[in-house]
Scaffold this active site. Sequence first.
Site, PDB file in Angstrom:
ATOM      1  CE  LYS A 117       7.070  -6.195  -6.964  1.00 34.08           C
ATOM      2  NZ  LYS A 117       5.843  -5.947  -7.637  1.00 34.08           N
TER       3      LYS A 117
HETATM    4  C1  LIG Z   1       4.708  -6.271  -8.531  1.00 34.50           C
HETATM    5  C2  LIG Z   1       3.994  -5.249  -9.310  1.00 34.50           C
HETATM    6  C3  LIG Z   1       2.596  -5.156  -9.319  1.00 34.50           C
HETATM    7  C4  LIG Z   1       1.700  -6.197  -8.713  1.00 34.50           C
HETATM    8  O1  LIG Z   1       1.912  -6.443  -7.383  1.00 34.50           O
HETATM    9  P1  LIG Z   1       1.252  -7.740  -6.713  1.00 34.50           P
HETATM   10  O2  LIG Z   1       1.319  -7.445  -5.244  1.00 34.50           O
HETATM   11  O3  LIG Z   1       2.082  -8.906  -7.114  1.00 34.50           O
HETATM   12  O4  LIG Z   1      -0.149  -7.857  -7.188  1.00 34.50           O
HETATM   13  C5  LIG Z   1       2.010  -4.101  -9.979  1.00 34.50           C
HETATM   14  N1  LIG Z   1       2.747  -3.191 -10.638  1.00 34.50           N
HETATM   15  C6  LIG Z   1       4.089  -3.243 -10.678  1.00 34.50           C
HETATM   16  C7  LIG Z   1       4.834  -2.178 -11.400  1.00 34.50           C
HETATM   17  C8  LIG Z   1       4.757  -4.281 -10.039  1.00 34.50           C
HETATM   18  O5  LIG Z   1       6.091  -4.365 -10.114  1.00 34.50           O
END
Ligand SMILES: *Cc1c(COP(=O)(O)O)cnc(C)c1O
Length: 385
Positions: free
Chosen positions: A186
């Site tokens: 992210k």
């Molecule tokens: C990465 C992601 C998540 C989940 O995030 P985590 O922190 O890994 O639980 C949820 N929704 C979207 C669209 C994502 O890209």
Amino acid sequence: MRSEFLPFSRPSISQKEIDAVIEVLTSGWITTGKKSAQFEQKICDYTGCTGAVALCSATGGMHLLLKALDIGPGDEVITPSMTWVSTVNLIVLAGATPVFVDIDRETLMMKAESLEGKITPRTRLIIPVHFAGAAVDMDIIRQTVSGYPDQDIFIAEDAAHAMGTEYKGEPVGCKGTSIFSFHPIKNITTGEGGMFCSDDDKLLNRMRRLKFHGLGVDAYDRHTQSRAPQAQVLEPGYKYNMTDLAAALGLVQLSRIDAFNRKRAELVSLYLEKISGIHEILPLAVPSYEMKHSWHLFIVRLDIEKAGMDRDEFMQKLKDRNIGTGIHFRAVHLQKYYTEAMQTRRGMLPHTEWNSDRILSLPLFPDMTEKEVDSVIEAIKEVLS
Ligand SMILES: *Cc1c(COP(=O)(O)O)cnc(C)c1O
């Protein structure tokens, strides 16, 4: 050809992050404490949200939210199928029914027109997904929901891709309820982590309680550093708190977010310029309403007819040339479990399916160089020639 593998994403970790984590490691307090509290405050300052709750992941945040809203059997939750599987898994695990809504073919985001037909008397929650760093048209979605005043329909924005994204001049997270992710791919990372942001104080308090065993207080008394001996279980809760090790990393990353996103945007303009002549590659459209893109991902679609190969083969051929790519995402309703348990099938969500077969995310991360963009373009041209 590149001699070294280029991943589609890589976190940018400087000496500052390393020093910050070492400082916590040697401080005598490594789990949830003052760094987590500071990180929550900095996220409030950055996004403009009223309150923030630091968590072990965005998935954990979504789980707690479903619990806090008491969502269970008989309830329907509207979500795109073009999302990360965690959301849909949690809806099913809660005993509720996921209701899939199709997306805009060019932006991969939920549209109010398709949403309207999916709202029923059982609808309890809608989860729009800000996609790839672009913002969902939230005004239209809020307006659609306000057409059902007798129903208590909650909107929770999946903001996993949207740290630094702005919608009509305001940061995502500043209004309503949003959940951010700090997974390593992210825009900023804490290793693993998430942040629940809301302007609803009652909900924030419930989330704080649910994230830590249902106790009315944190493990760490933020002022005295002593456990409150009178802590009582107010309801059964989970254990989804963020550690101070993670928060220390997050604090440094957050201080770099604008620089990160500027670099992402620069690389994307370079990509756009260079792929404009490649007719088999179609980038996503940027929505026309006022928005600041955080360029979490650079997603393109392969014209499989013109290319004479499918997307998976194309990805493999890029990989053979040391270029990593990702898929964000394969449609959830076409995954094995869902086709069997919910009898979902092709034809239900045409724009989702069309994209699910054609999308790939090209390498994009703040430490990527212009030369590396060139090597991606060169490999794409080679594979298509
Ligand atoms: C990465 C992601 C998540 C989940 O995030 P985590 O922190 O890994 O639980 C949820 N929704 C979207 C669209 C994502 O890209």
